[in-house]
Design a protein around this motif. Sequence first.
Motif, mmCIF file in Angstrom:
data_model
loop_
_atom_site.group_PDB
_atom_site.id
_atom_site.type_symbol
_atom_site.label_atom_id
_atom_site.label_comp_id
_atom_site.label_asym_id
_atom_site.label_seq_id
_atom_site.Cartn_x
_atom_site.Cartn_y
_atom_site.Cartn_z
ATOM 1 N N THR A 1 -0.482 -16.950 48.076
ATOM 2 C CA THR A 1 -1.461 -15.921 48.494
ATOM 3 C C THR A 1 -1.418 -14.470 47.973
ATOM 4 O O THR A 1 -2.199 -14.033 47.449
ATOM 5 N N LEU A 2 -0.166 -14.031 47.995
ATOM 6 C CA LEU A 2 0.117 -12.773 47.621
ATOM 7 C C LEU A 2 0.308 -12.432 46.144
ATOM 8 O O LEU A 2 0.316 -11.427 45.605
ATOM 9 N N VAL A 3 0.132 -13.658 45.486
ATOM 10 C CA VAL A 3 0.177 -13.558 43.875
ATOM 11 C C VAL A 3 -1.081 -12.508 43.433
ATOM 12 O O VAL A 3 -0.897 -11.607 42.583
ATOM 13 N N ALA A 4 -2.258 -12.697 44.208
ATOM 14 C CA ALA A 4 -3.417 -12.134 43.986
ATOM 15 C C ALA A 4 -3.379 -10.757 44.229
ATOM 16 O O ALA A 4 -3.983 -9.897 43.730
ATOM 17 N N GLY A 5 -2.276 -10.110 44.986
ATOM 18 C CA GLY A 5 -2.150 -8.751 45.341
ATOM 19 C C GLY A 5 -1.940 -8.669 46.850
ATOM 20 O O GLY A 5 -1.595 -9.367 47.705
ATOM 21 N N ARG A 6 -1.734 -7.292 47.229
ATOM 22 C CA ARG A 6 -1.092 -7.115 48.425
ATOM 23 C C ARG A 6 -2.103 -7.513 49.499
ATOM 24 O O ARG A 6 -3.459 -7.373 49.023
ATOM 25 N N GLN A 7 -1.791 -7.836 50.368
ATOM 26 C CA GLN A 7 -2.729 -8.240 51.550
ATOM 27 C C GLN A 7 -2.056 -8.275 52.923
ATOM 28 O O GLN A 7 -0.655 -8.226 53.162
ATOM 29 N N HIS A 8 -2.687 -7.719 54.046
ATOM 30 C CA HIS A 8 -2.336 -7.855 55.405
ATOM 31 C C HIS A 8 -2.277 -9.224 56.175
ATOM 32 O O HIS A 8 -2.694 -10.159 55.530
ATOM 33 N N GLY A 9 -1.585 -9.210 57.163
ATOM 34 C CA GLY A 9 -1.331 -10.461 58.028
ATOM 35 C C GLY A 9 -2.637 -11.345 58.009
ATOM 36 O O GLY A 9 -2.674 -12.581 57.736
ATOM 37 N N ARG B 1 -0.901 -3.392 58.148
ATOM 38 C CA ARG B 1 0.374 -3.400 57.221
ATOM 39 C C ARG B 1 0.227 -4.411 56.079
ATOM 40 O O ARG B 1 -0.208 -5.679 56.368
ATOM 41 N N TYR B 2 0.406 -3.922 55.021
ATOM 42 C CA TYR B 2 0.244 -4.929 53.864
ATOM 43 C C TYR B 2 1.607 -5.263 53.164
ATOM 44 O O TYR B 2 2.491 -4.663 53.353
ATOM 45 N N TYR B 3 1.611 -6.714 52.814
ATOM 46 C CA TYR B 3 2.620 -7.256 52.256
ATOM 47 C C TYR B 3 2.483 -7.426 50.632
ATOM 48 O O TYR B 3 1.192 -7.750 50.275
ATOM 49 N N THR B 4 3.565 -7.048 50.080
ATOM 50 C CA THR B 4 3.708 -7.246 48.547
ATOM 51 C C THR B 4 4.663 -8.052 48.035
ATOM 52 O O THR B 4 5.734 -8.323 48.597
ATOM 53 N N LEU B 5 4.383 -8.861 47.207
ATOM 54 C CA LEU B 5 5.358 -9.846 46.416
ATOM 55 C C LEU B 5 6.308 -9.054 45.690
ATOM 56 O O LEU B 5 6.114 -8.119 45.069
#
Lengths: 111, 900
Positions: free
Chosen positions: A21-29, A78-82
């Motif tokens: 999912t995070l491949v597309a870009g940063r995302q929160h929970g 809170r954003y998660y990045t790969l």
Amino acid sequence: MGQNGASELLPGTLDLLILKTLVAGRQHGYGIAQRLKDVSEDVLQVGESSLYPALQRLLLRGWVKAEWGASENNRRARYYTLTAAGRKQLAVERQEFDRLILAIHKVLNIA
Amino acid sequence: MRQLFPRVWYLFRRRQLEGDLAEEMAIHRAMKQQELEQGGLEPREAMSVTRRALGSLALAQDRSRDVWVPRWLQGLGQDLQVGARMLRSTPLLTTVAVLSLALGIGANTAIFSLVDRLLLRTLPVKQPERLVVLSTSQRLGYLAPYSFATFDQIRQSQLFDGALAFTNCCLKSALTIGNETQSVDRFFVSGDFFTTLGVRALLGRLFTPADDMPGGGASGPVTVISYRLWQERFGGAASVVGTLITVDRTPVTIVGVTTPEFFGVEVGKTFDVVFPIHMQFKTRDSIYYDVDTPYLNVMLRLKPGQSLAVASAALRAVQPQIRAAAMPRPSNPEFLKDPMMLEPAGAGTPALRQRFERPLVMMFCIVALVLLIACANIANLQLARGIARRHELSLRLALGASRWRLARQLLTESLVMAILGATAGLAFATWANRALVAQLSTFATPVVLDLAVDWRVLAFTATAMVATALLFGLAPALRATRAAPVDALKEQGRMASEGRAALSSGLLVVQVALSLTLVVAAGLFVRTFERLGRVTLGFDRDRVLVVTVNAQLVPDGDRNRLYHRLVQTVAAVPGVAHAGGSINPPLVGALVGDVVVSPPGTPPPPDAQRVSQVNEITPGWLSAYGTAIRAGRDIDDHDTASASGVMVVNEAFVRRLFPGRNLVGTTLAVTARLPPNGDFLIGSKTVVGIVSDAVYRAIRDPVQPTIYMPLAQWGDNALPYTNFFIAAQSSTPSPAHLTRSVAAALIAVNPDVSLTFHSLTDQVNDSLVQDRVVAVLSGFFGGLALLLAGLGLYGVTAYAVARRRTEIAIRMALGTAPAGVIRLVLSRVDVLVGIGVIVGTGVSLWASRFVAALLYGVEPRDPATLIGAIAVLTSVGAVAGSLPAWRASRIDPAVVLRES
């Protein structure tokens, strides 16, 4: 279909899905859960008690990074990045997963 | 455990990270709710749907935490908290336990770090295990010296992976920078010294064989300085390389600085400047040191895989060739006759090790025993605590806690105590170490050790900590696991306490026995020290001021004359009754070789008795020290270089070598006998006087034959000794008053000499420092052991009284008098102490053999000491037992019986 569809996933699969999912870009929970739900057409509904431990696990292993930022509608999130290691891990797990699915297929098709 | 670092990081930032997570989840919920509301749900409905959809918040947080911190570790945190609370609830017990642990672990750590530095650690060089030092098969009190010619032959033999030579030690040089002169420690080394050791320079370069040439190499005369000197005199400036300094009136260039950890090859010593061996010839006016002079120690590096035995055999095989090639002229049949030997030198040359090995090992045993006693004590306290908590523990069992969980709880408490004790102990050890080394280091034999706490010391402390925690925590923890859930329901479970009583009695017996052993040891060492203080020294220790004259700046050829002038000057100072000078100071006389005597004209036989105490003195020296002349006369001003040779000997010399003869007037040939190098005739000397025996080197040494020769008749025009010791006997009882006037008089004669003053009393005390330290420490730890044993006895007796209150009350109600109650309580103490004393006596008698070498004037199995120790221990037991016994006798039966 139960509400916590994710808990019935194969072990480790949730991590793989989050990474993907995070491949597309940063995302929160919430965004991650939402996206999993949308893409799977409501089959994968991930609850907090699965999602957040999984995210913590990925953080601990250094596959994702987390930072606070502003969300679309200007709320704190809170954003998660790969990370690079996470990208590599995704490839590995993807391969492993394909192998597993193939194996399961073979077993199911014997009869 | 993977990802250790992020996990630890998590622990430190736990509060913030958990806050982050909670906030994140709240946002998640808010977003979900918002979405539902936008879908048309009522806010309240939306909230409950959100809750149902997302599951338990607490569970999510718990699971997230589990990711970072394993479950068992979270339990540990809880155990620690409960443990800390328990310890706080009994502050007195905890303080006693932690203090005794701190002293025990601290003392062990302090002694260990000394043992480690002096006995265990290897030199900070490349592959120290391959270093060996050359010695002879004869047992000497010093490292055998070899000539440069011998070293050169061994070096050329190609039997080893390198050979190096260095001068023994201890001499000083005058270092002049600008117009400031100071005295520095120096030694001379062969050009391949540093490369063979595998030591690198911190700055600049170290020596190469090219530097070690007569007149110096391409850079001329060069020196390498120590890190310490570099820091102190040059402020650590990089520009020091290439600086020209003046050492003993010779200009030399600094080419490099050694690393801070390099202290030379002798543990406990240090240096300021190092020179190539050939500088020795250059800085001296005389040719006193030539290639045949034996003054070098030789170290070799074994080839990889070469064993000590193989290397020794190889060396001995070529010894005849080495001997022939290095033979001095005129040739000497004794030269290098003894088979050469190799000794391991990876831990440095053995001087300091030999001096301190026995006392250190002894102290290590003593402090280990103290720690054992402390452990027994704390185990007893913990057992008592365990009984008091029996109710709590049983309840927890009944509520479903596992036995392992309870044992872990108790072990954790023990560990908390041990950690507190070890932390305090480490601080105590750091202080104690410095204090100990400061005590052991004297003017004559300074001890320089790097005492920084390093990982080896920390590892030792940690091991001691865990070991003690297990020692005193295991028994109470195991006992706790045996608690029965049903005990929680009962008010008094007698079964458990009976078992406990046996265990705690056993621990007490061990404590009493070990304490007795320590008290006996303390008694023996204190008596030894006291005996040493009463030894007849053979000189007057109270009224003598000793002046150490350092005359490095004086040319070798002028020194002898100057020394005599200085003595005459001191003799003329008002308040000085007698003055005299010597090359060897009293009580630190160096052993550098032996002397044998024979009738003039005949070579001394090989088995001639050796005299190892020889001193060169000036007229007045014997009177200044108050050494009585028994027959004949003192050396006087007529015994000059041009007069015939004379000497004075002590009574032991006559007793041992010429029993029953009147030796005054007899002429003897005096020959120096240096084991690896053979004989060297000093000359014919006529005995002119017999003096009383006096301590020469160490008070505990038995009186040895001693020869005193006039310094004026020194065989060579040049005198290499830069240190000279003048004794001034005061006409008043306080010699310290003379310091100022004597200093002024001496400086007036020659401003180039530097002076140090000590009273002879100080020097006597210095020479007893090791015995004093052993006596003080063993006394202290003996006292500590007594205190701990007393506390243990008191605690256990008090507990027993509390447990038997009802029984005692019934006895009293039935007519037992208070005295009878006291007897009842004390009888148990008596039995425990009695068994402990019997066991302890056995242990003391068995252990006495190990202390024998450290004793003086007292037998290792001295009955008086043993009886005294037993008396002390019994009275401590009586005091510790009588307080609870007295309390027991004051029990009011009516009150107690009503209670129960």
